[in-house]
Design a protein around this motif. Structure first.
Motif, mmCIF file in Angstrom:
data_model
loop_
_atom_site.group_PDB
_atom_site.id
_atom_site.type_symbol
_atom_site.label_atom_id
_atom_site.label_comp_id
_atom_site.label_asym_id
_atom_site.label_seq_id
_atom_site.Cartn_x
_atom_site.Cartn_y
_atom_site.Cartn_z
ATOM 1 N N ALA A 40 11.720 3.399 -5.058
ATOM 2 C CA ALA A 40 11.214 2.053 -5.345
ATOM 3 C C ALA A 40 9.696 2.065 -5.451
ATOM 4 C CB ALA A 40 11.665 1.081 -4.259
ATOM 5 N N MET A 41 9.017 2.787 -4.537
ATOM 6 C CA MET A 41 7.564 2.867 -4.595
ATOM 7 C C MET A 41 7.114 3.556 -5.883
ATOM 8 S SD MET A 41 6.892 1.441 -1.695
ATOM 9 C CE MET A 41 8.503 0.679 -1.628
ATOM 10 N N ALA A 42 7.837 4.606 -6.288
ATOM 11 C CA ALA A 42 7.486 5.333 -7.508
ATOM 12 C C ALA A 42 7.610 4.426 -8.733
ATOM 13 C CB ALA A 42 8.381 6.552 -7.658
ATOM 14 N N ALA A 43 8.640 3.587 -8.752
ATOM 15 C CA ALA A 43 8.808 2.650 -9.863
ATOM 16 C C ALA A 43 7.639 1.671 -9.917
ATOM 17 C CB ALA A 43 10.129 1.901 -9.723
ATOM 18 N N ALA A 44 7.218 1.177 -8.768
ATOM 19 C CA ALA A 44 6.090 0.244 -8.725
ATOM 20 C C ALA A 44 4.805 0.914 -9.182
ATOM 21 C CB ALA A 44 5.930 -0.306 -7.307
ATOM 22 N N LEU A 45 4.595 2.145 -8.774
ATOM 23 C CA LEU A 45 3.395 2.869 -9.184
ATOM 24 C C LEU A 45 3.373 3.104 -10.692
ATOM 25 C CD1 LEU A 45 3.153 5.448 -6.259
ATOM 26 C CD2 LEU A 45 1.530 3.616 -6.771
ATOM 27 N N GLY A 46 4.558 3.118 -11.299
ATOM 28 C CA GLY A 46 4.645 3.244 -12.744
ATOM 29 C C GLY A 46 4.528 1.909 -13.451
ATOM 30 N N ALA B 16 -4.338 9.183 -3.127
ATOM 31 C CA ALA B 16 -4.422 9.256 -1.662
ATOM 32 C C ALA B 16 -3.715 8.066 -1.024
ATOM 33 C CB ALA B 16 -5.883 9.307 -1.218
ATOM 34 N N TYR B 17 -3.965 6.889 -1.552
ATOM 35 C CA TYR B 17 -3.343 5.692 -0.992
ATOM 36 C C TYR B 17 -1.843 5.685 -1.267
ATOM 37 C CZ TYR B 17 -2.477 0.779 0.083
ATOM 38 O OH TYR B 17 -1.992 -0.378 0.625
ATOM 39 N N ALA B 18 -1.461 6.068 -2.479
ATOM 40 C CA ALA B 18 -0.038 6.094 -2.832
ATOM 41 C C ALA B 18 0.734 7.040 -1.917
ATOM 42 C CB ALA B 18 0.134 6.512 -4.288
ATOM 43 N N VAL B 19 0.176 8.216 -1.662
ATOM 44 C CA VAL B 19 0.836 9.194 -0.790
ATOM 45 C C VAL B 19 0.962 8.638 0.625
ATOM 46 C CG1 VAL B 19 0.592 11.462 0.302
ATOM 47 C CG2 VAL B 19 0.181 11.207 -2.150
ATOM 48 N N LEU B 20 -0.080 7.965 1.105
ATOM 49 C CA LEU B 20 -0.043 7.375 2.447
ATOM 50 C C LEU B 20 1.105 6.377 2.577
ATOM 51 C CD1 LEU B 20 -1.482 6.992 5.237
ATOM 52 C CD2 LEU B 20 -2.753 5.119 4.151
ATOM 53 N N VAL B 21 1.247 5.489 1.584
ATOM 54 C CA VAL B 21 2.308 4.486 1.626
ATOM 55 C C VAL B 21 3.679 5.142 1.487
ATOM 56 C CG1 VAL B 21 3.273 2.456 0.474
ATOM 57 C CG2 VAL B 21 0.798 2.664 0.746
ATOM 58 N N LEU B 22 3.803 6.131 0.609
ATOM 59 C CA LEU B 22 5.078 6.821 0.423
ATOM 60 C C LEU B 22 5.525 7.518 1.706
ATOM 61 C CD1 LEU B 22 4.584 8.377 -3.135
ATOM 62 C CD2 LEU B 22 6.149 6.535 -2.520
ATOM 63 N N LEU B 23 4.609 8.201 2.358
ATOM 64 C CA LEU B 23 4.952 8.900 3.601
ATOM 65 C C LEU B 23 5.338 7.909 4.702
ATOM 66 C CD1 LEU B 23 2.219 11.706 3.738
ATOM 67 C CD2 LEU B 23 4.653 11.963 3.200
ATOM 68 N N ALA B 24 4.609 6.796 4.780
ATOM 69 C CA ALA B 24 4.910 5.801 5.811
ATOM 70 C C ALA B 24 6.282 5.175 5.593
ATOM 71 C CB ALA B 24 3.833 4.723 5.824
ATOM 72 N N GLY C 32 11.141 -1.495 2.369
ATOM 73 C CA GLY C 32 10.794 -1.430 0.960
ATOM 74 C C GLY C 32 9.856 -2.546 0.539
ATOM 75 N N CYS C 33 10.123 -3.767 0.982
ATOM 76 C CA CYS C 33 9.257 -4.891 0.619
ATOM 77 C C CYS C 33 7.863 -4.721 1.213
ATOM 78 C CB CYS C 33 9.877 -6.205 1.087
ATOM 79 S SG CYS C 33 11.284 -6.744 0.083
ATOM 80 N N ALA C 34 7.777 -4.188 2.420
ATOM 81 C CA ALA C 34 6.466 -3.959 3.029
ATOM 82 C C ALA C 34 5.689 -2.902 2.247
ATOM 83 C CB ALA C 34 6.633 -3.518 4.480
ATOM 84 N N GLY C 35 6.363 -1.820 1.862
ATOM 85 C CA GLY C 35 5.702 -0.781 1.081
ATOM 86 C C GLY C 35 5.229 -1.295 -0.266
ATOM 87 N N LEU C 36 6.088 -2.047 -0.953
ATOM 88 C CA LEU C 36 5.707 -2.617 -2.243
ATOM 89 C C LEU C 36 4.557 -3.605 -2.085
ATOM 90 C CD1 LEU C 36 9.209 -3.212 -3.894
ATOM 91 C CD2 LEU C 36 7.534 -1.440 -4.457
ATOM 92 N N ALA C 37 4.565 -4.360 -0.991
ATOM 93 C CA ALA C 37 3.495 -5.321 -0.745
ATOM 94 C C ALA C 37 2.154 -4.612 -0.566
ATOM 95 C CB ALA C 37 3.815 -6.159 0.488
ATOM 96 N N LEU C 38 2.159 -3.504 0.166
ATOM 97 C CA LEU C 38 0.921 -2.761 0.374
ATOM 98 C C LEU C 38 0.400 -2.176 -0.936
ATOM 99 C CD1 LEU C 38 1.762 -0.975 3.740
ATOM 100 C CD2 LEU C 38 0.037 -2.753 3.369
ATOM 101 N N LEU C 39 1.301 -1.726 -1.794
ATOM 102 C CA LEU C 39 0.878 -1.239 -3.104
ATOM 103 C C LEU C 39 0.331 -2.382 -3.951
ATOM 104 C CD1 LEU C 39 3.741 1.273 -4.041
ATOM 105 C CD2 LEU C 39 1.447 1.801 -3.203
#
Length: 323
Positions: free
Chosen positions: A103-109, A64-72, A137-144
């Motif tokens: 980039a977010m997908a790589a971090a999630l992995g 749920a959180y990952a999808v939220l960040v990806l969509l944002a 990208g940096c903001a999204g990675l930071a939130l993850l």
């Protein structure tokens, strides 16, 4: 006393749906008391929808959180591209939107280094578009990172988002109630020093309360201090986005959120605050909350060589294998 701006807006060349000032119009001198309250209802309705949804995703973590960040991140990439005439329906625009998602997908992995390399590779789009990839990208990675790699992840993310949101709301309310000297008239004529200080004070109170809730009553002082830091970062992000819109000749980055405009308009403060919080978290012992950072810990994290780093995600005390 300041005056209401009744400037007409016209369509900006090459930016569908956005607006620019009509130089032929002139602002009349009208009292400002009560001005701009017309968007308060739309703001409240938007908050009533967004806040519970975001809080639920932050608490749930995982998918749920990952999808939220990806969509944002994807939505903000769409808006940034549109600011520079790149439309998401073109093949280049679609690639641009997919870039931060990759980039977010790589971090999630668990591949954090590769995630930053993906962002760096966006230079192929040119300097202006590449800068958007870096910021978003940096903001999204930071939130993850804050949710998956710090303890307690949900509480840390809640702290950052709450301080940013409360700072924005406090600045909005105090600025319109008190008014006074402008903060940066050349960048954003509506912002005042009173609003800025009101946002700062609001974030300090909110930070103290959230920190006490997350880490115990003894941590409230840290919450006040770091709440102030998040407010300053958020206001820098707000002003930077205002400067970008002014340079591009648009009023809003989009219109997806009633009362706010686009995703960039709503989350501009988070684009600076979240990376700052993630950076500070590197200096907190044992992956703790970033408000426990120490100078020695931060220096060690930034300059010491780590041979073995095993990324993992923390969700409600459970370790999730994302790789």
């Amino acid at each position: 006393m300041s005056s209401i701006s009744t400037l007409r807006w016209t369509c900006s060349p090459g930016v569908k749906g956005d607006s620019v000032l009509d130089p032929r119009s002139e602002p009349p001198a009208i009292p400002s008391r009560g001005r701009n309250w017309k968007d308060l209802r739309a703001r409240l309705i938007s908050a009533a929808v967004l806040v519970p949804m975001a809080a639920l995703c932050i608490w749930a973590g995982g998918t749920a959180y990952a999808v939220l960040v990806l969509l944002a991140t994807a939505g903000m990439a769409v808006e940034w591209g549109r600011l520079f005439g790149l439309h998401a329906w073109s093949w280049r625009g679609a690639l641009y939107v997919a870039w931060p998602v990759a980039a977010m997908a790589a971090a999630l992995g668990g591949h954090w280094l590769e995630a930053f390399l993906v962002i760096g590779g966006a230079f192929v789009f040119g300097p202006a578009l590449w800068s958007g990839q870096v910021v978003i990208g940096c903001a999204g990675l930071a939130l993850l990172w804050l949710r998956l790699m710090t303890m307690p992840g949900a509480g840390v993310v809640l702290f950052v988002i709450t301080c940013v949101a409360i700072s924005d709301s406090g600045a909005y309310l105090v600025g319109r109630l008190i008014g006074g000297p402008k903060l940066a008239p050349a960048i954003s004529p509506a912002k005042t020093w009173s609003g800025s200080l009101g946002g700062l004070a609001s974030a300090m109170v909110a930070g103290g309360l959230v920190c006490a809730l997350v880490s115990g009553p003894d941590a409230w002082g840290r919450g006040v201090a770091f709440g102030a830091l998040m407010a300053v970062a958020a206001q820098i992000g707000d002003l930077a986005e205002s400067a970008l819109k002014r340079a591009r000749g648009v009023k809003d980055s989009g219109a997806i959120i009633p009362g706010h405009g686009g995703l960039l308009d709503r989350f501009d403060g988070l684009l600076v605050a979240a990376p700052l919080a993630a950076l500070l978290s590197l200096g907190a012992a044992g992956g703790g909350a970033f408000w426990y950072v120490t100078p020695a810990g931060l220096v060690s994290a930034l300059f010491a060589a780590h041979a073995d780093v095993v990324p993992h995600a923390l969700d409600g005390g459970r370790t999730l294998g994302l790789g």
